[in-house]
Design a protein around this motif. Structure first.
Motif, PDB file in Angstrom:
ATOM      1  N   GLY A   1       0.827  -1.209   0.000  1.00  0.00           N
ATOM      2  CA  GLY A   1       0.000   0.000   0.000  1.00  0.00           C
ATOM      3  C   GLY A   1       0.852   1.246   0.000  1.00  0.00           C
TER       4      GLY A   1
ATOM      5  N   TYR B   1      -9.458   2.839   6.675  1.00  0.00           N
ATOM      6  CA  TYR B   1      -9.164   1.915   5.577  1.00  0.00           C
ATOM      7  C   TYR B   1      -9.872   2.338   4.289  1.00  0.00           C
ATOM      8  CZ  TYR B   1      -7.023  -1.154   9.014  1.00  0.00           C
ATOM      9  OH  TYR B   1      -6.216  -1.673   9.991  1.00  0.00           O
TER      10      TYR B   1
ATOM     11  N   HIS C   1      -7.962   2.862   0.848  1.00  0.00           N
ATOM     12  CA  HIS C   1      -8.388   2.282  -0.433  1.00  0.00           C
ATOM     13  C   HIS C   1      -8.558   3.372  -1.495  1.00  0.00           C
ATOM     14  CE1 HIS C   1      -8.502  -1.518   1.445  1.00  0.00           C
ATOM     15  NE2 HIS C   1      -9.772  -1.564   1.801  1.00  0.00           N
TER      16      HIS C   1
ATOM     17  N   THR D   1      -5.180   4.026  -2.886  1.00  0.00           N
ATOM     18  CA  THR D   1      -4.801   2.954  -3.816  1.00  0.00           C
ATOM     19  C   THR D   1      -5.523   3.124  -5.147  1.00  0.00           C
ATOM     20  OG1 THR D   1      -4.386   1.470  -1.957  1.00  0.00           O
ATOM     21  CG2 THR D   1      -4.748   0.446  -4.116  1.00  0.00           C
ATOM     22  N   LEU D   2      -6.818   3.389  -5.087  1.00  0.00           N
ATOM     23  CA  LEU D   2      -7.592   3.621  -6.314  1.00  0.00           C
ATOM     24  C   LEU D   2      -7.013   4.794  -7.095  1.00  0.00           C
ATOM     25  CD1 LEU D   2     -10.071   3.051  -8.107  1.00  0.00           C
ATOM     26  CD2 LEU D   2     -11.339   4.650  -6.646  1.00  0.00           C
TER      27      LEU D   2
ATOM     28  N   GLY E   1      -1.491  -2.835  -5.685  1.00  0.00           N
ATOM     29  CA  GLY E   1      -2.694  -2.272  -5.071  1.00  0.00           C
ATOM     30  C   GLY E   1      -3.711  -3.343  -4.723  1.00  0.00           C
ATOM     31  N   ALA E   2      -3.934  -4.286  -5.639  1.00  0.00           N
ATOM     32  CA  ALA E   2      -4.871  -5.385  -5.366  1.00  0.00           C
ATOM     33  C   ALA E   2      -4.398  -6.218  -4.176  1.00  0.00           C
ATOM     34  CB  ALA E   2      -5.032  -6.260  -6.607  1.00  0.00           C
TER      35      ALA E   2
ATOM     36  N   SER F   1      -2.500  -5.206  -1.713  1.00  0.00           N
ATOM     37  CA  SER F   1      -2.677  -4.378  -0.520  1.00  0.00           C
ATOM     38  C   SER F   1      -4.133  -4.388  -0.061  1.00  0.00           C
ATOM     39  CB  SER F   1      -2.216  -2.946  -0.804  1.00  0.00           C
ATOM     40  OG  SER F   1      -2.461  -2.128   0.305  1.00  0.00           O
ATOM     41  N   VAL F   2      -5.070  -4.190  -0.970  1.00  0.00           N
ATOM     42  CA  VAL F   2      -6.494  -4.172  -0.619  1.00  0.00           C
ATOM     43  C   VAL F   2      -6.915  -5.531  -0.056  1.00  0.00           C
ATOM     44  CG1 VAL F   2      -8.832  -4.023  -1.588  1.00  0.00           C
ATOM     45  CG2 VAL F   2      -7.119  -2.293  -2.181  1.00  0.00           C
TER      46      VAL F   2
ATOM     47  N   TYR G   1      -5.420  -5.773   3.438  1.00  0.00           N
ATOM     48  CA  TYR G   1      -6.139  -4.875   4.339  1.00  0.00           C
ATOM     49  C   TYR G   1      -7.503  -5.468   4.718  1.00  0.00           C
ATOM     50  CZ  TYR G   1      -3.050  -0.831   4.608  1.00  0.00           C
ATOM     51  OH  TYR G   1      -2.004   0.009   4.902  1.00  0.00           O
ATOM     52  N   HIS G   2      -8.164  -6.123   3.790  1.00  0.00           N
ATOM     53  CA  HIS G   2      -9.456  -6.749   4.107  1.00  0.00           C
ATOM     54  C   HIS G   2      -9.269  -7.856   5.154  1.00  0.00           C
ATOM     55  CE1 HIS G   2     -13.628  -7.788   3.613  1.00  0.00           C
ATOM     56  NE2 HIS G   2     -13.278  -9.045   3.424  1.00  0.00           N
TER      57      HIS G   2
ATOM     58  N   TYR H   1     -17.607  -0.914   5.566  1.00  0.00           N
ATOM     59  CA  TYR H   1     -16.984   0.174   4.801  1.00  0.00           C
ATOM     60  C   TYR H   1     -17.916   1.385   4.727  1.00  0.00           C
ATOM     61  CZ  TYR H   1     -13.502  -3.276   3.536  1.00  0.00           C
ATOM     62  OH  TYR H   1     -12.514  -4.212   3.589  1.00  0.00           O
TER      63      TYR H   1
END
Length: 157
Positions: free
Chosen positions: A21, A97, A101, A104-105, A120-121, A123-124, A127-128, A156
């Protein structure tokens, strides 16, 4: 105030997910400052949208930090803390979070780089997993108060 707690998931996954991230967010900053080394497809419309996403992320993370106050940690706290349900935490159980995100986006849509997309994927995804582990910790620590809160407020949104 102790800023570093213990990882809620496997430490290798925890730290590599965090690093991924941070890498992606750093790429956005470097790219937004005019270095095109990571930009694969320059789309001015998407790049403008990325500034909005990143800016919104900054606002959300900043407010979340204020809302958490001394409960802010990298990882889970060892000491007792209180359940935070005010401010942005009335709208989301994990607004910080959400902000991460958005960072990241922003990086993904600014650069359109496969490396940034993969990092990024990852990391997401990590993080989830961190969020799910934190929720289990919070339920154990705060019991019915956390269960009532999680019934009322989305993960979220």
């Amino acid at each position: 105030m102790k800023l570093v707690g213990h990882p809620p998931i496997n430490p290798v996954l925890f730290y590599t997910g965090k690093f991924s991230g941070y890498f992606v967010w750093g790429v956005w900053i470097i790219s937004a400052l005019g270095t095109d080394s990571f930009v694969r497809i320059a789309n001015p419309g998407l790049q403008a949208l990325s500034f909005v996403a990143f800016g919104l992320g900054v606002v959300i993370v900043t407010i979340s930090l204020f809302n958490l106050g001394s409960a802010t940690r990298l990882g889970l706290p060892d000491e007792n803390t209180e359940l935070k349900t005010r401010g942005l935490y009335q709208l989301s159980r994990h607004p910080m979070y959400v902000g991460f995100h958005l960072f990241t986006l922003a990086a993904v849509i600014y650069t359109m780089s496969p490396v940034v997309m993969l990092a990024g994927a990852y990391s997401v995804l990590i993080y989830h997993q961190i969020i799910k582990a934190e929720e289990a910790f919070l339920e154990q620590r705060f019991g019915d108060a956390y269960r009532e809160y999680s019934d009322r407020v989305g993960r979220y949104f």
